[in-house]
Design an enzyme around this catalytic site. Structure first.
Site, PDB file in Angstrom:
ATOM      1  N   LYS A  88       0.858  -1.189   0.000  1.00 30.58           N
ATOM      2  CA  LYS A  88       0.000   0.000   0.000  1.00 30.58           C
ATOM      3  C   LYS A  88       0.898   1.243   0.000  1.00 30.58           C
ATOM      4  CE  LYS A  88      -4.258   1.297   2.420  1.00 30.58           C
ATOM      5  NZ  LYS A  88      -4.973   1.127   3.689  1.00 30.58           N
TER       6      LYS A  88
HETATM    7  C1  E4P Z   1      -8.155   2.383   3.580  1.00 33.17           C
HETATM    8  O1  E4P Z   1      -7.536   1.435   3.183  1.00 33.17           O
HETATM    9  C2  E4P Z   1      -8.081   2.922   4.939  1.00 33.17           C
HETATM   10  O2  E4P Z   1      -7.476   1.961   5.772  1.00 33.17           O
HETATM   11  C3  E4P Z   1      -9.414   3.214   5.565  1.00 33.17           C
HETATM   12  O3  E4P Z   1     -10.501   2.760   4.800  1.00 33.17           O
HETATM   13  C4  E4P Z   1      -9.559   4.568   6.126  1.00 33.17           C
HETATM   14  O4  E4P Z   1     -10.809   4.675   6.738  1.00 33.17           O
HETATM   15  P1  E4P Z   1     -11.168   5.762   7.863  1.00 33.17           P
HETATM   16  O5  E4P Z   1     -11.511   7.034   7.164  1.00 33.17           O
HETATM   17  O6  E4P Z   1     -12.342   5.162   8.575  1.00 33.17           O
HETATM   18  O7  E4P Z   1      -9.943   5.896   8.729  1.00 33.17           O
END
Ligand code: E4P
Length: 220
Positions: A88
């Protein structure tokens, strides 16, 4: 539509995986920190444990570096942990360069922190396996996050990109419903949101009545 769970908590991952509906996991530095995991060995062991639970699933592990060389070093190490690992990478200039590098090395990538369709287009051109548009965080600033999913979907269909839309920052079942209607390939959501998908008050009322009437049948 594929379901990924957005957590680094092993119990939550097991709980949803046991339902037989889980295709993968997304983590991020905040979710890993929430589990109290520190140190490279422990972090890598945790990713391995996640991969073992969702056998055959894809597990996004985020690089912590923000410079190109650091991302490459970290990403190559992360990819060695397990074949299910997807590296990522944040949506930055160095991140896009890194995604291009990983694509040429056949290392799968998830471009994260995507908040515009232009960012998604650039990530797709660099060869990202997934782009992660953050629906809920856009909603939080009074911008319709689902419009972004729609726009990216249209662009990817126009040009037949292989990059998959991984709708992220999902906060409630309606987000999942709308993403499914639009055609997002994957959603990643917390365990609670997946469990909320199962609920309907008429199911509860109907089951209560069936259980009461079932007792009249004297099966036991
Ligand atoms: C994406 O991969 C992130 O880990 C995640 O969806 C972020 O979500 P949040 O806005 O609830 O922190």
């Amino acid at each position: 539509m594929r379901f990924f769970i957005d957590t680094a908590n092993l119990n939550e991952i097991r709980e949803i995986n046991n339902l037989g509906i889980l295709d993968g996991v997304t983590t991020n530095p905040s979710l890993m920190a929430k589990e109290g995991i520190t140190g490279k060995n422990n972090i890598f062991a945790h990713y391995k444990a996640i991969c073992d639970i969702v056998d055959g699933g894809e597990v996004s592990a985020e690089v912590l570096s923000t410079d190109y060389a650091g991302m490459i070093r970290e990403g190559e190490e992360l990819a060695e942990i397990h074949e299910g690992i997807v590296v990522k990478v944040p949506m930055t200039k160095d991140g896009i360069r890194a995604i291009h590098y990983f694509t040429n090395k056949d290392i799968r990538t998830n471009c994260t922190l995507v908040f515009s369709a232009m960012q998604a287009l650039v990530a797709a051109k660099a060869g990202a396996s997934f782009v992660s548009p953050f629906v809920g965080r856009l909603d939080d600033i009074s911008t319709d996050g689902l419009d972004l999913i729609e726009s990216i979907n249209e662009i990817f269909l126009n040009y037949d990109y292989d990059t998959e839309i991984l709708a992220a920052s999902i906060r409630h079942p309606m987000h999942i419903l709308k993403c499914a209607e639009i055609g997002a390939h994957v959603v990643t959501a917390p365990a609670k949101v997946f469990l909320d998908l199962l609920n309907h008050p008429l199911t509860d009322i109907g089951l209560k009545k069936f259980v009461e009437d079932g007792q009249k049948l004297k099966l036991h």
